[in-house]
Design a protein around this motif. Structure first.
Motif, mmCIF file in Angstrom:
data_model
loop_
_atom_site.group_PDB
_atom_site.id
_atom_site.type_symbol
_atom_site.label_atom_id
_atom_site.label_comp_id
_atom_site.label_asym_id
_atom_site.label_seq_id
_atom_site.Cartn_x
_atom_site.Cartn_y
_atom_site.Cartn_z
ATOM 1 N N PRO A 1 0.808 -1.216 0.000
ATOM 2 C CA PRO A 1 0.000 0.000 0.000
ATOM 3 C C PRO A 1 0.842 1.267 0.000
ATOM 4 O O PRO A 1 0.478 2.259 -0.598
ATOM 5 C CB PRO A 1 -0.792 -0.098 1.302
ATOM 6 N N LYS A 2 1.989 1.212 0.701
ATOM 7 C CA LYS A 2 2.767 2.433 0.889
ATOM 8 C C LYS A 2 3.717 2.634 -0.271
ATOM 9 O O LYS A 2 4.538 1.786 -0.562
ATOM 10 C CB LYS A 2 3.587 2.294 2.184
ATOM 11 N N GLU B 1 -8.169 3.267 -0.231
ATOM 12 C CA GLU B 1 -8.154 2.051 0.583
ATOM 13 C C GLU B 1 -9.533 1.749 1.156
ATOM 14 O O GLU B 1 -9.899 0.599 1.326
ATOM 15 C CB GLU B 1 -7.029 2.111 1.625
ATOM 16 N N GLY C 1 -11.050 -3.000 -2.363
ATOM 17 C CA GLY C 1 -11.763 -4.271 -2.258
ATOM 18 C C GLY C 1 -11.934 -4.941 -3.604
ATOM 19 O O GLY C 1 -11.811 -6.164 -3.726
ATOM 20 N N CYS C 2 -12.222 -4.170 -4.635
ATOM 21 C CA CYS C 2 -12.392 -4.750 -5.965
ATOM 22 C C CYS C 2 -11.141 -4.572 -6.829
ATOM 23 O O CYS C 2 -10.788 -5.449 -7.603
ATOM 24 C CB CYS C 2 -13.577 -4.098 -6.693
ATOM 25 N N TRP D 1 -4.596 -3.511 -4.385
ATOM 26 C CA TRP D 1 -3.458 -2.589 -4.341
ATOM 27 C C TRP D 1 -2.597 -2.718 -5.600
ATOM 28 O O TRP D 1 -1.908 -1.790 -5.991
ATOM 29 C CB TRP D 1 -2.605 -2.843 -3.096
ATOM 30 N N ALA E 1 -9.164 -7.482 -7.927
ATOM 31 C CA ALA E 1 -9.037 -8.469 -6.848
ATOM 32 C C ALA E 1 -9.399 -9.855 -7.338
ATOM 33 O O ALA E 1 -8.716 -10.827 -7.039
ATOM 34 C CB ALA E 1 -9.914 -8.070 -5.674
ATOM 35 N N ALA F 1 -20.095 -3.890 -2.826
ATOM 36 C CA ALA F 1 -18.658 -4.001 -2.557
ATOM 37 C C ALA F 1 -18.097 -2.822 -1.781
ATOM 38 O O ALA F 1 -16.961 -2.446 -1.953
ATOM 39 C CB ALA F 1 -17.867 -4.190 -3.848
ATOM 40 N N ILE G 1 -7.186 -15.037 -1.791
ATOM 41 C CA ILE G 1 -7.290 -13.568 -1.847
ATOM 42 C C ILE G 1 -8.682 -13.149 -1.393
ATOM 43 O O ILE G 1 -9.696 -13.710 -1.832
ATOM 44 C CB ILE G 1 -7.005 -13.071 -3.273
ATOM 45 N N ALA G 2 -8.715 -12.151 -0.490
ATOM 46 C CA ALA G 2 -10.004 -11.676 0.013
ATOM 47 C C ALA G 2 -10.715 -10.873 -1.059
ATOM 48 O O ALA G 2 -10.158 -9.926 -1.598
ATOM 49 C CB ALA G 2 -9.781 -10.817 1.253
ATOM 50 N N ILE G 3 -11.941 -11.272 -1.379
ATOM 51 C CA ILE G 3 -12.716 -10.531 -2.379
ATOM 52 C C ILE G 3 -14.149 -10.369 -1.884
ATOM 53 O O ILE G 3 -14.606 -11.090 -1.008
ATOM 54 C CB ILE G 3 -12.713 -11.221 -3.762
ATOM 55 N N ARG G 4 -14.845 -9.385 -2.472
ATOM 56 C CA ARG G 4 -16.247 -9.131 -2.106
ATOM 57 C C ARG G 4 -17.126 -10.011 -2.980
ATOM 58 O O ARG G 4 -17.257 -9.780 -4.184
ATOM 59 C CB ARG G 4 -16.597 -7.669 -2.315
ATOM 60 N N ASP H 1 0.226 0.011 9.329
ATOM 61 C CA ASP H 1 -0.104 0.430 7.971
ATOM 62 C C ASP H 1 -0.662 -0.721 7.147
ATOM 63 O O ASP H 1 -1.637 -0.565 6.401
ATOM 64 C CB ASP H 1 1.146 0.982 7.262
ATOM 65 N N ASP I 1 -4.168 -1.446 8.361
ATOM 66 C CA ASP I 1 -5.119 -0.454 7.849
ATOM 67 C C ASP I 1 -5.419 -0.695 6.381
ATOM 68 O O ASP I 1 -6.568 -0.617 5.937
ATOM 69 C CB ASP I 1 -4.543 0.964 8.011
ATOM 70 N N ALA I 2 -4.361 -0.972 5.613
ATOM 71 C CA ALA I 2 -4.540 -1.140 4.176
ATOM 72 C C ALA I 2 -5.404 -2.351 3.863
ATOM 73 O O ALA I 2 -6.255 -2.313 2.979
ATOM 74 C CB ALA I 2 -3.184 -1.272 3.485
ATOM 75 N N ALA J 1 -9.257 -1.761 5.464
ATOM 76 C CA ALA J 1 -9.975 -0.506 5.245
ATOM 77 C C ALA J 1 -11.319 -0.719 4.551
ATOM 78 O O ALA J 1 -12.226 0.076 4.716
ATOM 79 C CB ALA J 1 -9.118 0.451 4.429
ATOM 80 N N GLY J 2 -11.443 -1.785 3.789
ATOM 81 C CA GLY J 2 -12.695 -2.005 3.070
ATOM 82 C C GLY J 2 -13.755 -2.723 3.891
ATOM 83 O O GLY J 2 -14.825 -3.027 3.388
#
Lengths: 442, 149
Positions: free
Chosen positions: A332-333, A347, A352-353, A356, A361, B40, B52-55, B120, B123-124, B127-128
């Motif tokens: 992310p950074k 973020e 989510g979709c 990064w 995704a 989403a 992988i985490a997905i909606r 970090d 959070d990244a 965050a979703g």
């Protein structure tokens, strides 16, 4: 005496210069003059006629053929207002000099075209002249439609007359002087509407000729994808080098390998046109999304193939767009992006979709890397899709929510700049004022 | 259509374009995965596709193919998932619980990819996932607790 002579000379020079500039705009090649071979009248053409419906529908009934033709010309997109009745008009188009609303095409006798004769309809579509003799603005692409055959135009009319009449009065445009002087459009038409039907090119294949008819006459692709000159006519010398449609960039579709579609394999092009998405190429959105949904997705395989054949014959035309950036890192950074607001929004809303890495995704529809829009330093289409979203939730088509009401102009500018910096080759510098202007386009 | 979910094969007769979430909940009756916003934006429907985490509310089932799906029902069988669940219980992370299947799925995907995540990275990755009760502080603590385990 001397001063007078000098003034006359200067005035003469100005007249000559203006005449030269206008002449340069007027006397330009036709839309498919690049093609080798000799254009002939349709009646003299020896191959399979490139007009009408494709062979698959040769034996279909008149209603099916009329519907296919009106899909080919994509009348619905412009002549239907958001949430309004199909073909009843009223959709606004915001132009630099005011807003114009499309008219009602349903057969209502008072507010639609119910009283129009065949000759009046042909006159409107081929010459841009209304039954009362007034001239249409070239927002109506009659300079393209003028190439449609009488038979095809009248089949479209017959289809429109089969619809349920909708009583909905046309809204006047809000143009100011001098654009509100409709008679000026008669001059425009004289200069820029060739007013002749499609002429097939002997020496080109049947598929190419069909493709030319679909792209130039019916589909009027150049109306968005070809830049316009000062007099708002298509600049055919820069054919398909990219234009603007409702605040979206209609990108270069010439065969330039970087700026255009020259490096797209034919299958990618065909899938993109028919389905609105090809792997790694992004999703057709905004006005192009409509063109796919309302027109291209309904065309037969042979017609899509013909369009691809034709598009791949158009000469390459550079438009100075940067090369697309490669893959983005998963972390992310990123030290080189100082945009905390953009990162926070990305973020919370996007990752989510889109992930990064920007590779999407789980589905290629959500890819950001490698797309023309993300690698466009203006970020116009990035802002547009954030504002407008795409599609509807719970449907099969790719969907993205609209964020227009969730975030301020400053926040949307920040996240657009973050996206181009993270995934594109040239970071954009969208300002909150730019976002405010984009909001007004829709 | 064949789907591989939590190691088991399932045959479902659904249209290609049905969101994976609908298949999991309504067709297969695995209701651990939650429906939140449907667009989403909240993370309640998070599942794993190949880790992988997905909606899942926005993923057409036809695009999954042979990839392995893991849901909240199966996450305890993975090493990262088991650690997260244990930490969640020990720190009593959950309040009302509705968002927690999604939180746990995102946290487990993070821990599997990054065994020692800093703030970090947390959070990244998280965050979703929204939590109306505001358990974010305990979620972050829970992930660190699991990383130490």
């Amino acid at each position: 005496m001397r001063i007078r002579r000098v003034l006359v000379l200067i005035a003469g020079a100005i007249v000559v210069a203006v005449a030269a500039i206008v002449g340069w705009m007027v006397f330009q090649p036709g839309p498919y003059a690049f093609a080798k071979g000799s254009p002939v009248d349709l009646a003299a053409y020896k191959g399979r006629p490139p007009t009408g419906v494709p062979p698959e529908l040769a034996h279909a009934d008149a209603a099916t053929r009329g519907e296919y033709l009106i899909r080919m010309a994509d009348c619905e997109a412009c002549h239907t207002a958001k949430g309004g009745s199909r073909f009843a008009g009223g959709r606004p188009f915001v132009l630099p000099f005011g807003t114009i609303y499309t008219p009602n095409l349903t057969p209502d006798p008072d507010t639609g075209i119910g009283k129009w004769s065949d000759a009046q309809f042909l006159n409107a579509v081929h010459k841009g002249i209304a039954p009362d003799g007034s001239h249409y603005y070239p927002a109506f692409p009659y300079a393209s439609y003028t190439m449609l055959t009488d038979a095809d135009v009248l089949a479209i009319k017959a289809y429109l007359f089969s619809l349920k009449p909708v009583h909905q009065a046309n809204r006047p445009n809000t143009f100011g002087f001098p654009v509100n002087q409709r008679w000026l459009m008669a001059i425009w038409a004289r200069l820029f509407n060739p007013d002749h039907r499609f002429r097939p090119v002997e020496g080109q294949s049947e598929a190419w000729n069909r493709g030319a008819y679909l792209v130039e006459a019916a589909g009027h692709c150049g109306e968005c994808h070809t830049p316009r000159n000062l007099l708002q006519a298509l600049d055919q010398r820069r054919k398909f080098a990219g234009g603007v449609a409702e605040g979206w960039n209609a990108y270069n579709i010439s065969t330039d390998r970087n700026d255009g579609i020259g490096d797209w394999p034919p299958d990618d092009l065909a899938v993109y046109l028919a389905a609105g998405h090809a792997k790694g190429r992004g999703v057709a959105s905004g006005p192009m999304g409509e063109a796919v949904a309302l027109s291209l997705a309904h065309l037969t395989k042979s017609d899509i193939a013909a369009i691809v054949t034709y598009l791949r014959s158009v000469p390459a035309m550079a438009s100075g767009l940067p090369k697309a950036a490669g893959p983005a890192p998963a972390t992310p950074k990123l030290a080189n992006i100082d945009n905390p607001v953009g990162k926070r929004l990305f973020e919370g809303n996007c990752v989510g979709c889109h992930a990064w890495t920007g590779a999407g995704a789980a589905a290629d529809h959500a890819r950001l890397t490698g797309l023309r829009s993300v690698n466009d330093p203006s970020a116009a289409n990035v802002v547009q899709i954030i504002l407008n979203g795409r599609g509807k939730p719970g449907t099969p088509k790719p969907y993205m929510p609209s964020f227009a009401r969730s975030y301020s102009d400053a926040e949307i500018a920040a996240v657009a700049n973050y996206i181009t910096a993270r995934f594109g080759s040239t970071p954009s510098k969208v300002t909150p004022a730019d976002v405010a202007a984009f909001r007004k386009e829709n | 259509m064949d789907l591989k979910i939590n190691g088991a094969n399932h045959q479902v007769d659904v249209p290609d374009d049905m969101p994976l979430l609908w298949v999991i909940r309504d067709v297969l009756g695995m209701t651990g995965t939650k429906f939140g916003c449907g667009i989403a934006q909240c993370g309640a429907c998070t599942v794993h596709v190949d880790g992988i985490a997905i909606r899942s509310c926005q993923l057409p089932v036809g695009t999954v193919g042979g990839r392995a799906i893991t849901t909240i029902e199966g996450i305890g069988d993975t090493s990262a998932g088991a650690k997260i669940q244990k930490a969640w219980i020990e720190l009593e992370v959950i309040q009302c619980g509705y968002c927690q299947p999604g939180q746990i799925m995102s946290a487990a995907a993070l821990l599997a990819a990054n065994p020692q995540p800093d703030d970090d990275a947390i959070d990244a990755a998280m965050a979703g996932n929204l939590c109306r009760c505001g358990t974010y502080v305990r979620i972050r603590e829970g992930i660190k607790h699991a990383a130490r385990a």
